[in-house]
Design an enzyme around this catalytic site. Structure first.
Site, PDB file in Angstrom:
ATOM      1  N   LYS A   1     -22.245  21.322  57.282  1.00 21.70           N
ATOM      2  CA  LYS A   1     -23.480  20.609  57.622  1.00 21.70           C
ATOM      3  C   LYS A   1     -23.886  20.883  59.062  1.00 21.70           C
ATOM      4  O   LYS A   1     -23.017  21.012  59.923  1.00 21.70           O
ATOM      5  CB  LYS A   1     -23.201  19.097  57.516  1.00 21.70           C
ATOM      6  CG  LYS A   1     -23.941  18.429  56.403  1.00 21.70           C
ATOM      7  CD  LYS A   1     -23.619  16.951  56.294  1.00 21.70           C
ATOM      8  CE  LYS A   1     -23.672  16.141  57.577  1.00 21.70           C
ATOM      9  NZ  LYS A   1     -23.767  14.708  57.360  1.00 21.70           N
TER      10      LYS A   1
ATOM     11  N   LYS B   1     -23.954  17.285  65.024  1.00 23.81           N
ATOM     12  CA  LYS B   1     -23.885  17.160  66.477  1.00 23.81           C
ATOM     13  C   LYS B   1     -22.478  17.434  66.989  1.00 23.81           C
ATOM     14  O   LYS B   1     -22.286  17.712  68.164  1.00 23.81           O
ATOM     15  CB  LYS B   1     -24.332  15.764  66.901  1.00 23.81           C
ATOM     16  CG  LYS B   1     -23.487  14.662  66.304  1.00 23.81           C
ATOM     17  CD  LYS B   1     -24.139  13.328  66.493  1.00 23.81           C
ATOM     18  CE  LYS B   1     -23.493  12.294  65.609  1.00 23.81           C
ATOM     19  NZ  LYS B   1     -24.343  11.164  65.327  1.00 23.81           N
TER      20      LYS B   1
ATOM     21  N   LYS C   1     -13.058  10.324  60.346  1.00 24.11           N
ATOM     22  CA  LYS C   1     -13.083  10.086  61.795  1.00 24.11           C
ATOM     23  C   LYS C   1     -11.720   9.678  62.324  1.00 24.11           C
ATOM     24  O   LYS C   1     -11.372   9.972  63.454  1.00 24.11           O
ATOM     25  CB  LYS C   1     -14.122   9.011  62.139  1.00 24.11           C
ATOM     26  CG  LYS C   1     -15.534   9.518  62.009  1.00 24.11           C
ATOM     27  CD  LYS C   1     -16.504   8.668  62.802  1.00 24.11           C
ATOM     28  CE  LYS C   1     -17.910   9.231  62.695  1.00 24.11           C
ATOM     29  NZ  LYS C   1     -18.928   8.351  63.221  1.00 24.11           N
TER      30      LYS C   1
END
Ligand code: AMP
Ligand code: TRP
Length: 335
Positions: free
Chosen positions: A197, A200, A114
């Site tokens: 994966k 979102k 991140k």
């Protein structure tokens, strides 16, 4: 000692099929374990580790709670609560942060992902995120934490923090939780790229099925899902290495409640058109009642708020007891 199960998700976006099969669906059965107490949280304090629009955050919190209930988290069996409504989480985090090593936090894969190349500029909260997660768990003396593979490292750290606390204050105060890692069998990949994966954060809407998608949208997304040029094989082994095909089989099997081998055998040699029709039917059949319940609940937000209010009170009771025990052990002034 009795079992305490705790888990949660962040209200950062609409839930997708990966969240449902990889986390939420697995929580439902745990509610019926004899003697187990279950806690399910909407982790809104975690959500602000990246900037959030306030009105959106508030609504997303309700939506996740609605998704939990619609999917089968029963407020009579489980405590359903919102992290920010339980002050002990933030307080406990400070106490535990003094026992979390910087070096270990720096090695967290999720932080590295991140933060990216911008590590100097990210907020302290993103760095300290796993310590808040440790507080979430340790304050409840949770014995079992069902999460996806990606959270395993955070759980290891939670165990280490508990152990440091116990060693420093010479007692078995905090419980080291057992991870219940929900394995690869329910890892759902992007419908457009079998190596990624379902997520979102994927810019392509076609890559995921959201829990709130209507029938038409689901059918369209499945029809557009990537496959390859060969038809379905005749055994699980024969589809090895075909990531997109394997993903559709995984989704089918998890929702229909049958083995992947059985899915392949039932559809051996089938072309993708008819297989996708069958898959869409399974997905719609399974998700439609959840979607409907979620919509109904969101039309009655007072009902969701009432459930959360009851859960928040129970969560406050449990956590205040652990927090005051910790404060006492650590030598804080109490009257
Ligand atoms: P996230 O959406 O990344 O905050 O994840 C919330 C929960 O859903 C975690 O327990 C994840 O492990 C799980 N999860 C997220 N994406 C997937 C996926 N594509 N397949 C299976 N589980 C997932
Ligand atoms: N970090 C978890 C996630 O992103 C959510 C979470 C926060 C959590 N606190 C938790 C999960 C405590 C289990 C236990 O998915």
């Amino acid at each position: 000692m009795s079992k305490r199960i705790l888990s949660g998700m962040q209200p950062t976006a609409q839930l997708h099929l990966g969240n449902y099969l990889g986390a939420l669906k697995n929580w439902i059965g745990l509610q019926d374990e004899p003697g187990a107490e279950n806690f399910y949280m909407v982790a809104d304090l975690h959500a602000i580790t990246v900037p959030q629009e306030p009105a959106h955050l508030r609504q997303a919190t309700r939506e996740i709670a609605a998704a939990y209930i619609a999917a089968g988290i029963d407020p009579h069996k489980s405590t359903l609560f919102v992290q920010s409504a339980v002050p002990a989480h933030a307080e406990g985090m400070w106490l535990l942060s003094t026992m979390a090593q910087m070096g270990k936090l720096e090695r967290m894969t999720q932080f590295k992902d991140k933060a990216g190349k911008n590590a100097e500029r990210v907020g302290l909260g993103l760095f300290a995120y796993p310590v808040l997660m440790a507080a979430d768990i340790l304050l409840y003396k949770a014995t079992h934490v069902p999460v996806g593979e990606d959270q395993k490292q955070h759980l290891e750290l939670t165990r280490e923090i508990a152990s440091t606390f116990n060693t420093r204050y010479e007692g078995e105060y905090l419980i080291q939780p057992e991870p219940m890692i929900i394995g690869d069998a329910t890892r759902v990949m992007s419908l457009q790229d079998g190596s990624k994966k379902m997520s979102k954060s994927d810019p392509s809407e076609k890559s995921r099925i959201n829990l709130v998608d209507d029938t038409d949208t689901i059918v369209k997304k499945i029809k557009k899902a990537k496959t390859d040029t060969e038809p379905m094989g005749d055994s699980l082994k024969s589809i090895e290495g075909r990531a997109e095909v394997k993903n559709l089989v995984t989704i089918y099997a998890s929702l229909a409640g049958i083995s992947q081998e059985e899915v392949v055998q039932r559809h051996a040699g089938t072309q993708w058109g008819p297989f996708k029709d069958a898959l869409a039917e399974v997905v719609v059949e399974h998700l439609a009642p959840i979607t409907k319940k979620m919509r109904d609940l969101l039309n009655e937000p007072e009902e969701i708020d009432r459930i959360l209010e009851t859960g928040n009170q129970r969560a406050c009771e449990v956590t205040e007891s652990t927090l005051s025990e910790m404060q006492d052990i650590m030598g804080f002034w109490r009257v």
